[in-house]
Motif scaffolding. Structure first.
Motif: not given
Length: 71
Positions: A4-5, A7-12, A62-63
């Motif tokens: 989830s974090w 997903k937000d970071a991708d936008k930033e 993530l790994l």
């Protein structure tokens, strides 16, 4: 939580990359004089760097979490 974090970071990261479009304007002094910096020459280099570093960070994080190393 990490997914989830990210997903937000991708936008930033997208917002950051959009700031490389066009010309940057800097305030030079207290009188408000401005200087412009054309980023065209460096844009592709910066975009590539941002993509590479962010993808590596995301993958490694993530790994580590998947392997239980991020506790």
């Amino acid at each position: 939580n990490a997914k989830s974090w990210f997903k937000d970071a991708d936008k930033e990261v997208g917002v950051l990359k959009n700031t490389l479009e066009g010309t940057l304007t800097y305030i030079q002094n207290a009188d408000g004089e401005q200087e412009e910096f054309d980023q065209t020459e460096y844009k592709e280099k910066y975009l590539k760097y941002i993509d590479e570093q962010y993808k590596r960070f995301r993958k490694d994080t993530l790994l580590e979490l998947k392997n239980g190393e991020g506790r």
